[in-house]
Design a protein around this motif. Structure first.
Motif, short mmCIF file in Angstrom:
data_model
loop_
_atom_site.label_atom_id
_atom_site.label_comp_id
_atom_site.label_asym_id
_atom_site.label_seq_id
_atom_site.Cartn_x
_atom_site.Cartn_y
_atom_site.Cartn_z
N LEU A 140 46.67 54.53 -13.27
CA LEU A 140 47.04 54.58 -14.68
C LEU A 140 47.62 53.23 -15.08
O LEU A 140 48.48 52.69 -14.38
N THR A 141 47.16 52.72 -16.19
CA THR A 141 47.56 51.39 -16.65
C THR A 141 48.45 51.48 -17.88
O THR A 141 48.17 52.24 -18.81
N PHE A 142 49.52 50.69 -17.88
CA PHE A 142 50.49 50.70 -18.97
C PHE A 142 50.82 49.25 -19.35
O PHE A 142 51.09 48.42 -18.49
N GLU A 143 50.86 48.99 -20.65
CA GLU A 143 51.17 47.64 -21.12
C GLU A 143 52.62 47.27 -20.85
O GLU A 143 52.94 46.12 -20.58
N ASP A 144 53.51 48.27 -20.93
CA ASP A 144 54.94 47.98 -20.80
C ASP A 144 55.51 48.31 -19.43
O ASP A 144 56.73 48.45 -19.26
N LEU A 145 54.65 48.45 -18.41
CA LEU A 145 55.14 48.66 -17.05
C LEU A 145 55.81 47.38 -16.57
O LEU A 145 55.23 46.29 -16.68
N PRO A 146 57.04 47.47 -16.05
CA PRO A 146 57.67 46.27 -15.49
C PRO A 146 56.78 45.62 -14.43
O PRO A 146 56.20 46.31 -13.59
N SER A 147 56.68 44.32 -14.46
CA SER A 147 55.74 43.59 -13.60
C SER A 147 55.98 43.87 -12.12
O SER A 147 55.03 43.92 -11.33
N ALA A 148 57.23 44.09 -11.75
CA ALA A 148 57.55 44.33 -10.34
C ALA A 148 56.93 45.62 -9.83
O ALA A 148 56.77 45.80 -8.61
N PHE A 149 56.57 46.52 -10.73
CA PHE A 149 56.02 47.82 -10.34
C PHE A 149 54.50 47.88 -10.48
O PHE A 149 53.91 48.96 -10.39
N ASP A 150 53.88 46.73 -10.70
CA ASP A 150 52.42 46.68 -10.74
C ASP A 150 51.88 47.02 -9.35
O ASP A 150 52.20 46.34 -8.36
N GLY A 151 51.11 48.10 -9.26
CA GLY A 151 50.59 48.55 -7.97
C GLY A 151 51.48 49.57 -7.28
O GLY A 151 51.21 49.96 -6.13
N TYR A 152 52.53 50.01 -7.95
CA TYR A 152 53.47 50.98 -7.39
C TYR A 152 52.79 52.34 -7.22
O TYR A 152 52.12 52.82 -8.12
#
Length: 411
Positions: A151-163
Motif C-alpha cells: 500500500l502506497t501513501f504520499e504522507d508516509l514518513p520516509s523512514a517507514f518506506d518498505g515497513y
C-alpha cells in the motif's frame, strides 16, 4: 421441542428425495442400507449434541464435528432435492394426465420412471460440496495462506518506506485440535521477518484457559519492533456461563496476563508510537466495537488522545463495521485500519485477482481483504483459526503481510 420436530420433518423430506437419486442409479440393497445408516448416525449425533444445547455452557470439539458432519451431508442432500424435485415438476403433471387419459390401461403406474441421467447429474454436482466440506474439516482449516499487499501513501514518513506489518486475527484457540499445525503456522509468520506483528482480536472462544496449551507456541512469534494486540468480541467472555460477574471479570484479567506472557502489548483504547530514524507512525488500538448486538467498548477518541492529526495512523479495530460506521467519517484521517471478525464465513470461492464470494457479504459490506474509502484503507483478515464449523472451504486461514510504501497513493 416443536422447532426440532419441524426441522426433523423438513430433513426427512430432503432425505427421501435425495434417496431417490441413489435408488435410481443403483439397485444394491447394501448401498441403500449404507445410505440410511450414515444419514441416521449423522443426524442422531447432531441431535444428541444440540438438543437442549446452550451456547453459554461451552462449545466442545464434539459439538463442532457434529455440526460439521451434519452440514457435510445436508448441503449435498439439498442439491439432490432440487434435482429430484425439478424432475417431479414434469413427472407429476404427466402422471395426472395419464390418470385421466389412460385410466385402467396404466394399471396404476402413472408416474414415468426417474431418468438415470438426471440422478447421475445431481449426484455428481452434490459430490462437489461433499468433498469440499470433508476436505475443509480435515485439511482446509490448517491450510494457512500468506497474503501480501503493498500500500502506497504520499504522507508516509520516509523512514517507514518498505515497513512491513504482519497481521493475525481470530485465533480462537479453543477450537484447535492439532498443535503441530499451529506451530507450523507460527513458524510461517516468523519467516515473513516483518517489522511488527499485530493481532486484531478473538484470541479465545470464551475462556482464557483455552490459550494455556498454546502459550509456548505463540510466545515464539518474533518482530523487531514488537507485538501488539487488541480484544475481540469473544475475548470478553460474554458468550459463556459464569458463576458470578467476579469470575467473568477474572477471566478477562487472566486473558490480559496471557497476552503479556506471549509478548503482546495489549492496547485497550490506547496508542503507541513506532519510531525509526527520528520519525514515527502511530499505532492505535480500540476495544471491540460492532453493530448487530456486538459489544461496543471501543472508544476511538480516547484511543487517539495522545496522537496528532498529522501523524500517520494505523488503527487496530476488530470489527470492520467500526470502520464503516465510525472510522472513515472521523475528523482524524486513519490511513490504514486492520480488522478481522468475519472469518470470511469460513466458506466461499476465491480466485485471487478475479473473483471473491462468500455468504459473509450478505452480513458485512467489508468482509475479506483490502478495501479503500475516502482515501483510507482497511484490511479485513480472514482469520487464523475457526469457530463453530470445524473447517474452512475456499476461505483459508490467513496471515497478512502489508508493506507500506511512500509515493503516489494507490488508486
Amino acid at each position: 421441542m416443536l422447532r426440532w420436530i419441524i426441522l426433523l420433518i423438513i430433513y426427512v423430506i430432503l432425505d427421501l428425495y435425495a434417496f431417490q437419486a441413489f435408488k435410481t442409479v443403483s439397485k444394491n440393497n447394501w448401498f441403500h442400507l449404507s445410505y440410511w445408516l450414515i444419514s441416521i448416525l449423522v443426524v442422531g449425533n447432531f441431535i444428541f449434541n444440540y438438543y437442549g444445547f446452550n451456547r453459554r455452557d461451552g462449545f466442545s470439539h464434539a459439538h463442532a464435528y457434529a455440526f460439521g458432519f451434519f452440514i457435510a451431508i445436508l448441503i449435498p442432500k439439498m442439491i439432490l432435492f432440487i434435482g429430484m424435485f425439478t424432475e417431479d415438476v414434469f413427472r407429476v403433471p404427466q402422471a395426472i394426465y395419464r390418470y385421466f387419459t389412460e385410466g385402467d390401461v396404466a394399471k396404476g403406474n402413472y408416474f414415468a420412471s426417474r431418468r438415470q441421467f438426471i440422478s447421475k447429474m445431481a449426484l455428481g454436482i452434490a459430490a462437489i460440496p461433499l468433498a469440499s466440506i470433508i476436505y475443509g474439516i480435515y485439511k482446509g482449516k490448517y491450510n494457512f495462506k500468506v497474503l501480501k499487499y503493498t500500500l502506497t501513501f504520499e504522507d508516509l514518513p520516509s523512514a517507514f518506506d518498505g515497513y512491513k506489518i504482519t497481521q493475525l486475527s481470530d485465533i480462537h484457540s479453543g477450537s484447535f485440535d492439532d498443535i503441530e499445525k499451529v506451530k507450523y503456522a507460527v513458524g510461517l509468520v516468523n519467516e515473513q521477518q516483518s517489522d511488527v506483528i499485530v493481532f486484531t482480536g478473538d484470541m479465545v472462544n470464551n475462556k482464557a484457559e483455552e490459550m494455556l496449551p498454546y502459550l509456548d507456541v505463540f510466545n515464539k512469534l518474533e518482530a523487531k519492533d514488537g507485538k501488539f494486540s487488541i480484544l475481540g468480541n469473544h475475548d470478553y467472555g460474554d458468550y459463556a456461563a459464569w458463576d458470578s460477574e467476579t469470575a467473568k471479570h477474572q477471566n478477562l484479567e487472566d486473558l490480559k496476563t496471557i497476552q503479556k506472557q506471549i509478548g503482546f502489548d495489549l492496547l485497550l483504547n490506547e496508542s503507541r508510537f513506532l519510531e525509526k530514524n527520528g520519525e514515527r507512525i502511530a499505532l492505535v488500538g480500540v476495544e471491540n466495537w460492532g453493530t448487530g448486538g456486538f459489544k461496543q467498548a471501543g472508544d476511538l477518541k480516547k484511543a487517539s488522545q495522545n496522537i496528532q492529526a498529522n501523524d500517520f495512523k494505523v488503527l487496530m479495530s476488530h470489527d470492520p463495521t467500526h470502520w464503516e460506521k465510525k472510522v472513515i467519517q472521523d475528523e482524524y484521517h486513519y490511513h490504514l485500519t486492520l480488522s478481522g471478525h468475519t472469518h470470511g464465513m469460513q466458506f466461499g470461492i476465491e480466485i485471487p485477482g478475479w473473483f471473491k464470494w462468500s455468504p459473509a457479504k450478505w452480513r458485512y459490506k467489508y468482509w475479506a481483504g483490502i478495501y479503500k474509502e475516502m482515501g483510507q484503507y482497511i484490511n479485513v483478515n480472514r482469520g487464523f483459526g475457526y469457530l463453530a464449523f470445524p473447517g474452512r472451504v475456499g476461505i483459508w486461514p490467513e496471515i497478512t503481510v502489508i508493506e507500506l510504501k511512500k509515493g503516489i497513493s494507490n488508486t
